[in-house]
Design an enzyme around this catalytic site. Structure first.
Site, short mmCIF file in Angstrom:
data_model
loop_
_atom_site.label_atom_id
_atom_site.label_comp_id
_atom_site.label_asym_id
_atom_site.label_seq_id
_atom_site.Cartn_x
_atom_site.Cartn_y
_atom_site.Cartn_z
N ASP A 41 -76.85 32.60 28.27
CA ASP A 41 -77.82 32.82 29.34
C ASP A 41 -78.72 34.01 29.08
O ASP A 41 -78.40 34.88 28.29
CB ASP A 41 -77.05 33.14 30.62
CG ASP A 41 -76.92 31.93 31.50
OD1 ASP A 41 -77.39 30.87 31.09
OD2 ASP A 41 -76.35 32.07 32.60
N LYS A 63 -82.69 30.85 32.00
CA LYS A 63 -83.40 30.16 33.06
C LYS A 63 -84.40 31.10 33.71
O LYS A 63 -84.48 31.21 34.92
CB LYS A 63 -82.40 29.64 34.09
CG LYS A 63 -81.62 28.46 33.57
CD LYS A 63 -80.71 27.89 34.64
CE LYS A 63 -79.62 28.87 34.96
NZ LYS A 63 -78.79 28.47 36.10
N MET A 177 -79.00 39.37 42.89
CA MET A 177 -80.20 38.52 42.89
C MET A 177 -81.10 38.85 44.09
O MET A 177 -80.74 39.61 44.97
CB MET A 177 -79.83 37.02 42.94
CG MET A 177 -78.93 36.60 41.80
SD MET A 177 -78.68 34.84 41.72
CE MET A 177 -77.39 34.63 42.93
N1 SAH Z 1 -72.33 36.34 36.99
C1 SAH Z 1 -73.18 37.51 37.07
C2 SAH Z 1 -74.22 37.39 38.16
C3 SAH Z 1 -75.19 36.27 37.94
S1 SAH Z 1 -76.47 36.22 39.11
C4 SAH Z 1 -72.30 38.75 37.24
O1 SAH Z 1 -71.12 38.63 37.51
O2 SAH Z 1 -72.81 39.86 37.06
C5 SAH Z 1 -77.70 37.25 38.39
C6 SAH Z 1 -77.80 38.57 39.11
O3 SAH Z 1 -76.78 39.44 38.67
C7 SAH Z 1 -79.07 39.33 38.86
O4 SAH Z 1 -80.12 38.85 39.65
C8 SAH Z 1 -78.66 40.73 39.23
O5 SAH Z 1 -78.62 40.88 40.63
C9 SAH Z 1 -77.24 40.76 38.74
N2 SAH Z 1 -77.12 41.34 37.40
C10 SAH Z 1 -76.60 40.78 36.30
N3 SAH Z 1 -76.58 41.64 35.27
C11 SAH Z 1 -77.11 42.79 35.73
C12 SAH Z 1 -77.36 44.08 35.18
N4 SAH Z 1 -77.08 44.35 33.90
N5 SAH Z 1 -77.88 45.03 35.96
C13 SAH Z 1 -78.17 44.78 37.25
N6 SAH Z 1 -77.98 43.59 37.82
C14 SAH Z 1 -77.44 42.61 37.09
#
Ligand code: SAH
Length: 509
Positions: A41, A63, A177
């Protein structure tokens, strides 16, 4: 993931952690190393792909808005590859079951009857706040935590998030998100009675070298975010625990935070330097410039290895040569003593260390890779007259050493153990990243890293400085018309890291 059981494939839904390579689980690394296919991803750290097999099929399924692959296409791909009998790793940012559709993918895979495994990861919901110095729980502040999404399924007509309930619930609330909907989210909160002065923190690109944190209150954070162009990916933390950041902020205080540094080495070797710089806060762009491949005539080299015991000396000129030699040696023999009474010379400390890693003694260790110096070192320990010497080296390396040894009376055979080829593939997207976003500094750890980097013909990013490990490398840099901005006083990785720290301290102060 032994493939012996049967030819049915398996899909591994793997969490790649929030960004920092050190926050990937051992199980995730194992899965990546063994995978036939990796589907990753946008938010899964591409550096993890460096662990993949050379022949693994690596597929980007990002995506980002405007990109074409639909969720259905991705799921179908996973199922199709699983049916082909492949070991498929579906690599997702953070934890695979925290938002981001991991659960839906798992359901479909399960419904298709494909075996699967879930490898949890450290979610950004927890790691982001932690790297901003915000504990999600604290005995004095709260006793529960809520995760919610600010980005709802657009097909829903009514908000599925019950802001009245959220407001009443209190505690720490973490939003993933939907950072661009922050204004609407905070208005809803205020409307339902959340305190206007409740502390809020936004952490973007958390746990990476690009991490940034913005703090405020429920009343002003949305407007601050817009004013600062604070966009995705970010996590938002609402709660009194945010105030603990004043004491606990640690990550953003590191000396190289936000610096973009290019590390140019073969993939396997890069990690020591990269890890040190990363732990100081830098964002590392690991750019493999060369790849080690077997020599054109592998059989000929294997025959020399087989006869290794007939020599008086084996001379290793590089750690790669040592690896290539013993790789074959231990395929031919299962006993190290088969090497016989041969003595071993290793040029340079890294080469010697690799010999020692195989529990063999180094009898002679010339420090310098200059043919004359090596011959002198040999002569110091006795005559080489009629000694049988095997020189293990790279194909197309300079052939001065064998010549000099022959001239001194030795009977020399050359073993071409491997060859280096330019790394033209861009599996982790590092070349693209460098072209698009530039870098503050590039590190060179040998003349060949300079030559190999330049051979790739990438455009030189504006303002990219150069750090060199020592005078020989620096000379090569200058010979190519470039300027050395900082040179290590001690010519090793530690010394180079020190020089880089000093360089940035100087340029900032
Ligand atoms: N499965 C992922 C989340 C997926 S949804 C998890 O557990 O982290 C995607 C959202 O995750 C983004 O819009 C943001 O809000 C957050 N996110 C993922 N990686 C991030 C990062 N390195 N820093 C800040 N937000 C992050």
């Amino acid at each position: 993931m032994a493939k012996t059981e049967s030819n049915t494939g398996k899909v591994y839904l793997v969490g790649a952690g929030p960004g920092d390579l050190g926050l990937v689980t051992l199980r995730a690394k194992e899965c990546i190393e063994d995978a036939d296919v990796i589907v990753y991803d946008h938010l899964a750290n591409p550096d993890t792909l460096g662990w993949a097999r050379d022949d693994a099929e690596v597929i980007y399924a990002g995506k980002k808005p405007g990109e074409s692959q639909t969720q259905q296409e991705i799921t179908s791909l996973l199922i199709e590859k699983g049916r082909e009998g492949k070991q498929v790793v579906r690599l997702k940012g953070g934890d695979p079951f925290v938002f981001g559709r991991g659960a839906e993918e798992a359901e479909e895979i399960a419904n298709a009857g494909i075996p699967f495994e879930i490898v949890p990861g450290i979610t950004s919901a927890i790691a982001g706040p932690a790297y901003a110095g915000i504990p999600l729980t604290h005995r004095g502040h709260n006793s529960h935590v809520t995760l919610f999404t600010g980005h709802e399924d657009p097909t829903k007509t009514q908000s599925a998030i019950d802001y009245a309930a959220l407001a009443k619930l209190g505690g720490t609330q973490v939003m993933l998100m939907g950072i661009e909907r922050l204004g609407a989210v905070t208005s809803e909160m205020l409307r339902h009675g959340v305190r206007g002065d409740l502390p809020v923190a936004l952490v973007r690109w958390a746990t990476t070298g690009q991490q940034e944190t913005l703090t405020g209150t429920v009343s002003d954070i949305a407007q601050k975010a817009v004013a600062n162009g604070f966009n995705a990916p970010a996590v938002a933390v609402f709660g009194d625990v945010v105030s603990l950041r004043d004491t606990l902020n640690w990550y953003e205080k590191r000396p190289l935070l936000g610096k973009r540094i290019v590390v140019t080495r073969t993939r396997k070797q890069a990690s020591a330097l990269s890890n040190k710089l990363r732990s100081l806060g830098a964002h590392i762009i690991e750019l493999p410039t060369i790849r080690i491949e077997p020599p054109i005539n592998l059989r000929e080299f294997a025959e020399l290895v087989q006869d290794a015991h007939i020599y008086d000396w084996i001379v290793f000129t590089s750690a790669n040569g040592v690896d290539a030699f013993f790789d074959i040696f231990f395929k031919l023999y299962d006993d190290a003593r088969e090497i016989g009474g041969v003595r071993i010379a290793a040029i340079g400390p890294a080469t010697a260390q690799r010999v020692k890693d195989f529990h063999l003694h180094v009898d002679l260790q010339p420090e310098e890779f200059v043919a004359e110096a090596v011959v002198r070192a040999f002569k110091k320990q006795g005559s080489v007259e009629n000694e049988r010497i095997l020189v293990v080296r790279a194909e197309k390396a300079r052939d001065v050493l064998p010549k000099e040894l022959s001239a001194a009376g030795a009977i020399v055979d050359e073993g071409f153990a491997y060859r280096t080829v330019p790394e033209t593939r861009d599996i982790s997207g590092a070349q693209k990243q460098l072209a698009e976003a530039g870098a503050d500094l590039i590190t060179f750890t040998s003349s060949s890293t300079v030559e190999n980097f330049l051979a790739l013909g990438l455009p030189w990013p504006k303002g990219m400085h150069i750090a060199s490990i020592g005078p020989i490398t620096s000379k090569t840099i200058r010979d190519h018309g470039l300027t050395v901005d900082t040179e290590a006083r001690r010519h090793d990785i530690e010394g180079l890291v020190q020089a880089i720290r000093e360089f940035f301290a100087r340029s900032m102060g």
